[in-house]
Design a protein around this motif. Structure first.
Motif, PDB file in Angstrom:
ATOM      1  N   THR A 260       0.803  -1.227   0.000  1.00  0.00           N
ATOM      2  CA  THR A 260       0.000   0.000   0.000  1.00  0.00           C
ATOM      3  C   THR A 260       0.837   1.280   0.000  1.00  0.00           C
ATOM      4  O   THR A 260       0.302   2.369  -0.112  1.00  0.00           O
ATOM      5  CB  THR A 260      -0.939   0.038   1.228  1.00  0.00           C
ATOM      6  N   ALA A 261       2.163   1.144   0.147  1.00  0.00           N
ATOM      7  CA  ALA A 261       3.001   2.353   0.165  1.00  0.00           C
ATOM      8  C   ALA A 261       4.350   2.088  -0.474  1.00  0.00           C
ATOM      9  O   ALA A 261       4.916   0.996  -0.351  1.00  0.00           O
ATOM     10  CB  ALA A 261       3.191   2.833   1.601  1.00  0.00           C
ATOM     11  N   LYS A 262       4.860   3.114  -1.167  1.00  0.00           N
ATOM     12  CA  LYS A 262       6.260   3.032  -1.601  1.00  0.00           C
ATOM     13  C   LYS A 262       7.062   4.089  -0.844  1.00  0.00           C
ATOM     14  O   LYS A 262       6.590   5.210  -0.603  1.00  0.00           O
ATOM     15  CB  LYS A 262       6.411   3.139  -3.112  1.00  0.00           C
TER      16      LYS A 262
ATOM     17  N   VAL B  41       2.591  10.837  14.265  1.00  0.00           N
ATOM     18  CA  VAL B  41       2.225   9.495  14.739  1.00  0.00           C
ATOM     19  C   VAL B  41       3.276   8.970  15.721  1.00  0.00           C
ATOM     20  O   VAL B  41       4.389   9.482  15.808  1.00  0.00           O
ATOM     21  CB  VAL B  41       2.031   8.525  13.547  1.00  0.00           C
ATOM     22  N   GLU B  42       2.902   7.936  16.469  1.00  0.00           N
ATOM     23  CA  GLU B  42       3.755   7.316  17.493  1.00  0.00           C
ATOM     24  C   GLU B  42       4.180   5.935  16.984  1.00  0.00           C
ATOM     25  O   GLU B  42       3.624   5.440  16.019  1.00  0.00           O
ATOM     26  CB  GLU B  42       2.954   7.172  18.808  1.00  0.00           C
ATOM     27  N   PRO B  43       5.107   5.231  17.608  1.00  0.00           N
ATOM     28  CA  PRO B  43       5.887   5.655  18.769  1.00  0.00           C
ATOM     29  C   PRO B  43       7.085   6.508  18.364  1.00  0.00           C
ATOM     30  O   PRO B  43       7.361   6.696  17.171  1.00  0.00           O
ATOM     31  CB  PRO B  43       6.375   4.313  19.324  1.00  0.00           C
ATOM     32  N   THR B  44       7.785   7.016  19.351  1.00  0.00           N
ATOM     33  CA  THR B  44       9.047   7.693  19.092  1.00  0.00           C
ATOM     34  C   THR B  44      10.126   6.628  18.909  1.00  0.00           C
ATOM     35  O   THR B  44      10.184   5.679  19.679  1.00  0.00           O
ATOM     36  CB  THR B  44       9.406   8.573  20.303  1.00  0.00           C
ATOM     37  N   VAL B  45      10.933   6.786  17.876  1.00  0.00           N
ATOM     38  CA  VAL B  45      12.064   5.878  17.690  1.00  0.00           C
ATOM     39  C   VAL B  45      13.343   6.685  17.890  1.00  0.00           C
ATOM     40  O   VAL B  45      13.564   7.686  17.205  1.00  0.00           O
ATOM     41  CB  VAL B  45      12.040   5.228  16.287  1.00  0.00           C
ATOM     42  N   ALA B  46      14.153   6.299  18.876  1.00  0.00           N
ATOM     43  CA  ALA B  46      15.398   7.014  19.198  1.00  0.00           C
ATOM     44  C   ALA B  46      16.558   6.033  19.059  1.00  0.00           C
ATOM     45  O   ALA B  46      16.612   5.026  19.763  1.00  0.00           O
ATOM     46  CB  ALA B  46      15.330   7.565  20.620  1.00  0.00           C
ATOM     47  N   LEU B  47      17.452   6.328  18.120  1.00  0.00           N
ATOM     48  CA  LEU B  47      18.557   5.408  17.813  1.00  0.00           C
ATOM     49  C   LEU B  47      19.874   5.928  18.394  1.00  0.00           C
ATOM     50  O   LEU B  47      20.285   7.063  18.103  1.00  0.00           O
ATOM     51  CB  LEU B  47      18.687   5.236  16.304  1.00  0.00           C
TER      52      LEU B  47
ATOM     53  N   ALA C 206       3.388   1.320  10.546  1.00  0.00           N
ATOM     54  CA  ALA C 206       1.979   0.901  10.585  1.00  0.00           C
ATOM     55  C   ALA C 206       1.081   2.067  11.025  1.00  0.00           C
ATOM     56  O   ALA C 206      -0.026   2.240  10.504  1.00  0.00           O
ATOM     57  CB  ALA C 206       1.814  -0.293  11.520  1.00  0.00           C
ATOM     58  N   SER C 207       1.564   2.876  11.982  1.00  0.00           N
ATOM     59  CA  SER C 207       0.807   4.054  12.431  1.00  0.00           C
ATOM     60  C   SER C 207       0.621   5.049  11.291  1.00  0.00           C
ATOM     61  O   SER C 207      -0.445   5.656  11.149  1.00  0.00           O
ATOM     62  CB  SER C 207       1.538   4.758  13.578  1.00  0.00           C
ATOM     63  N   LEU C 208       1.663   5.224  10.482  1.00  0.00           N
ATOM     64  CA  LEU C 208       1.571   6.115   9.315  1.00  0.00           C
ATOM     65  C   LEU C 208       0.481   5.613   8.363  1.00  0.00           C
ATOM     66  O   LEU C 208      -0.364   6.389   7.907  1.00  0.00           O
ATOM     67  CB  LEU C 208       2.899   6.133   8.562  1.00  0.00           C
ATOM     68  N   LEU C 209       0.521   4.323   8.065  1.00  0.00           N
ATOM     69  CA  LEU C 209      -0.458   3.759   7.120  1.00  0.00           C
ATOM     70  C   LEU C 209      -1.879   3.872   7.678  1.00  0.00           C
ATOM     71  O   LEU C 209      -2.816   4.131   6.933  1.00  0.00           O
ATOM     72  CB  LEU C 209      -0.122   2.294   6.803  1.00  0.00           C
TER      73      LEU C 209
END
Lengths: 198, 198
Positions: free
Chosen positions: B38-40, B150-156, B188-191
């Motif tokens: 569903t997304a590129k 959108v969530e969650p926060t991703v901190a690398l 998934a939250s974005l979609l």
């Protein structure tokens, strides 16, 4: 007697149609009307400094803290470093762009690191609602740079209109909102920071 | 069937020695390993966009909302406007500079306004402690631009070292910290944002 402290009132927006020089000029004029001999105040315009978007190959925090200036790759960074080192304290006068500060101010702050450390910083925001959302972001960034941020927050409401009428209206609004007293208190907080250190 | 959504993974730092392309590439590779049609997803590098510090004579929010692109003064702004309009959503991969986002990202965001409105935005930060202080600033700015964050926060977490060894170590740290699962959930939250709108 200690030498007079040198304070820069920073014009933070660099866009061509900015009203930042007018707002910063107002702040400086209020301060210059305060009878005192311990500080000299001058305008510092980021448009004149004219830095490109950050492109130093170095990390600013990693150059020697005691004499950072000669270590930067670009002449404009060395000039900016030397200029900031000349000042003992700063009053950042900034608009609010999209609920934060403009890139022009963040860029100028990010270019150097040790040059800001330990110096006091005051914040004046402006916008149609006073630019109040820019203040907590800027305060946190300045704390990240290990500056001593002082209170109170001064938020100046701007209006739309033809230049002359607009400036007249804004001055009236600011006086009515007690801006002069707040700016005077803010400046006293800056000076107190120096006393605390001596 | 609806056309596949187009998502940009934004490389937000533009400094020459940045590791942002590596970090953004990792994020894109995790997403590209998720089975879905569903997304590129593609990388969008702000260094390639190459905007100067904001100098449009216009206020971005004041150009016509339904077709802003032709109204900008500079060709590079029109190109940036057209590019951002092509995407349905964004994943901003950003370092933390002095407890906030770099000027390069704030500048790119501030250049336009309507082009961002209503589109979902995900945030991935990186830094020696994960860049977690950049996240609330960026989220507030994106909300100011009326994006749906959108969530969650991703901190690398990043490390120092020679490029090859460094990249190997970071990948191991990220996998151990569950980054792949967080990135998958974030995507998934974005979609879901699109489903909610359809």
């Amino acid at each position: 007697m200690a030498a007079a402290k040198s304070i820069a009132v920073v014009i933070s927006s660099t866009r061509p149609q900015r009203i930042n020089p007018f707002v910063a000029g107002y702040v400086a004029s209020v301060i210059n009307s305060i009878p005192q001999t311990t500080a000299k105040v001058e305008l510092l315009d980021l448009a004149t400094v004219n830095l490109p978007l950050f492109n130093e190959p170095l990390v600013p925090g990693e150059v020697p803290a005691d004499d950072p200036t000669p270590h930067y790759h670009y002449e404009y960074t060395r000039a900016w470093s030397a200029l900031v080192r000349k000042y003992d304290g700063f009053i950042f006068v900034t608009p609010q762009y999209n609920w934060s500060i403009p890139a022009s101010l963040k860029n100028a702050l990010d270019y150097i690191f040790h040059e800001w450390n330990g110096k006091p910083a005051a914040i004046v925001t402006y916008g149609f609602r006073g630019g109040v959302k820019a203040e907590p972001h800027l305060r946190e960034i300045l704390n990240g740079l290990r500056m001593g941020t002082v209170e109170p927050t001064v938020a100046l409401k701007i209006v739309k209109g033809e230049p002359e009428e607009r400036e007249k209206q804004m001055k009236e609004t600011w006086k009515k909102d007690g801006a002069d007293e707040k700016i005077t208190t803010l400046f006293a907080s800056l000076l107190k920071h120096f006393e605390a250190k001596n």
